[in-house]
Design a protein around this motif. Structure first.
Motif, short mmCIF file in Angstrom:
data_model
loop_
_atom_site.label_atom_id
_atom_site.label_comp_id
_atom_site.label_asym_id
_atom_site.label_seq_id
_atom_site.Cartn_x
_atom_site.Cartn_y
_atom_site.Cartn_z
N THR A 18 -2.90 6.27 0.09
CA THR A 18 -3.87 6.05 1.25
C THR A 18 -4.20 7.43 1.72
O THR A 18 -5.39 7.67 2.19
CB THR A 18 -3.04 5.24 2.28
N PRO A 68 0.97 -1.01 -0.04
CA PRO A 68 -0.02 0.01 -0.07
C PRO A 68 0.94 1.22 0.08
O PRO A 68 1.67 1.34 1.00
CB PRO A 68 -0.83 -0.07 1.42
N TYR A 92 -7.28 -0.11 -1.24
CA TYR A 92 -7.57 1.32 -1.18
C TYR A 92 -8.98 1.39 -1.23
O TYR A 92 -9.49 2.10 -2.09
CB TYR A 92 -6.89 2.43 -2.29
#
Length: 334
Positions: free
Chosen positions: A213, A208, A251
């Motif tokens: 994010t 990620p 996400y």
């Protein structure tokens, strides 16, 4: 001549003094510092390089790695020229550098590696949720496109240019049609997206990715865009990229389904002058750290597998890395 009772203490002081001094001199001589060129500040490569530097130092106190910012395209040349003795590279671009193929103009013959598979990296195209069209082809070929991407020394930007060429457009065409093609650091272009200076972002970051994010939690609603089949095939067939999936849960604010994308992977490059023992001990540390310890540095590093890492054929393995992989039992003897 001194009497016996006077000679012995003096002799002991000399011997003890020498015993204390020798390790100090030996440690000082053994201390080695190498420059590790990573990626842009705010990107995953920089975070991972700093984490690996700390991990390697913990197990090998005499090996110090000084992490500096860099970019995927320029890193190969920096390592080949020994400006940085170590650096992150991208599998497809490292292979091109060694062969002297586009975007490089000369063979990079001094590059060696510690293997690949350290961080599978996804290419991400992000659009403001209120902007149309929603498909990659339509949005990248529209008039007035305003897009941000990393600096021109990066593999992200080079990949975007290859995609634009496949679609029959270019940065110059975007600008000539009243659009904006903004280059900057990850932090800079993310801020530009948040402020509305651009409506789209193109970044290659392992999931990620902190920036994605943060955008998902920001004030401007955004969505990730999948890569069409013909584009992914073109990137594989023409440039030796790979393909993968960004799972829907990666996400949640930016996607509602799995997204197919173009991918590439990270290679640790070293200059061929790095001592064999240093390359061996660094690789040995990485092999031992497989799993939880590497994942603690960055989630994407969970994919590192020593059994396949050494198989990368885009550049020669450093002899020290060969020794470490063979010692670990994952690489057959010559």
């Amino acid at each position: 001549m001194l009497p016996p009772f006077s000679r012995r203490p003096f002799a002991r002081r000399v011997v003890l003094g020498g015993a204390l001094a020798v390790p100090f001199v030996r440690t000082a001589l053994a201390q080695q510092t190498f420059e590790y060129v990573a990626g842009s500040l705010g990107g995953g490569w920089y975070t991972m390089a700093a984490g690996l530097a700390s991990l390697i130092r913990d197990e090998n106190p005499d090996i110090q790695l000084r992490v500096v910012p860099g970019g995927g395209l320029a890193n190969s040349t920096r390592v080949n020229n020994n400006q940085s003795q170590m650096g992150w590279g991208i599998d497809t671009f490292t292979a091109a550098a060694v062969r002297g193929e586009e975007p490089y103009t000369a063979k990079h013959e001094r590059i060696r590696t510690l293997g690949t598979g350290y961080s599978p990296t996804e290419h991400n195209l992000l659009r403001a949720a209120d902007k149309q069209p929603e498909d990659l082809r339509g949005l990248l070929t529209q008039r007035g496109l305003r897009i941000g991407c990393p600096q021109r020394s990066s593999t992200d930007e080079m990949t975007l240019q290859r995609i634009l060429r496949f679609l029959g457009t270019s940065p110059d065409k975007i600008r000539s049609e009243g659009g904006r093609y903004l280059n900057g650091s990850y932090n800079d272009i993310a801020a530009a997206f948040g402020d509305g200076q651009v409506d789209y972002l193109y970044v290659a970051l392992a999931k990620p990715a902190a920036i994605l994010t943060e955008i998902g939690q920001g004030r401007r609603s955004a969505r990730l865009v999948g890569f069409p089949d013909d584009l992914r095939k073109h990137m594989i067939d023409t440039y030796a990229y790979n393909e993968g999936i960004i799972p829907a849960a990666t996400y949640p604010q930016l996607q509602s389904a799995d997204l197919p994308v173009t991918t590439m992977d990270s290679v640790i490059m070293v200059h061929d002058s790095v001592p064999e023992d240093v390359a061996y001990r660094m690789t040995r540390t990485l092999i031992r750290a497989k799993g939880q310890r590497l994942t603690q540095i960055h989630a994407s590093m969970a994919g590192y597998d020593p059994a396949t890492s050494w198989r990368y054929s885009g550049a020669p393995l450093h002899p020290g890395a060969i020794k470490a992989y063979r010692e670990a039992g994952v690489m057959p003897a010559a």
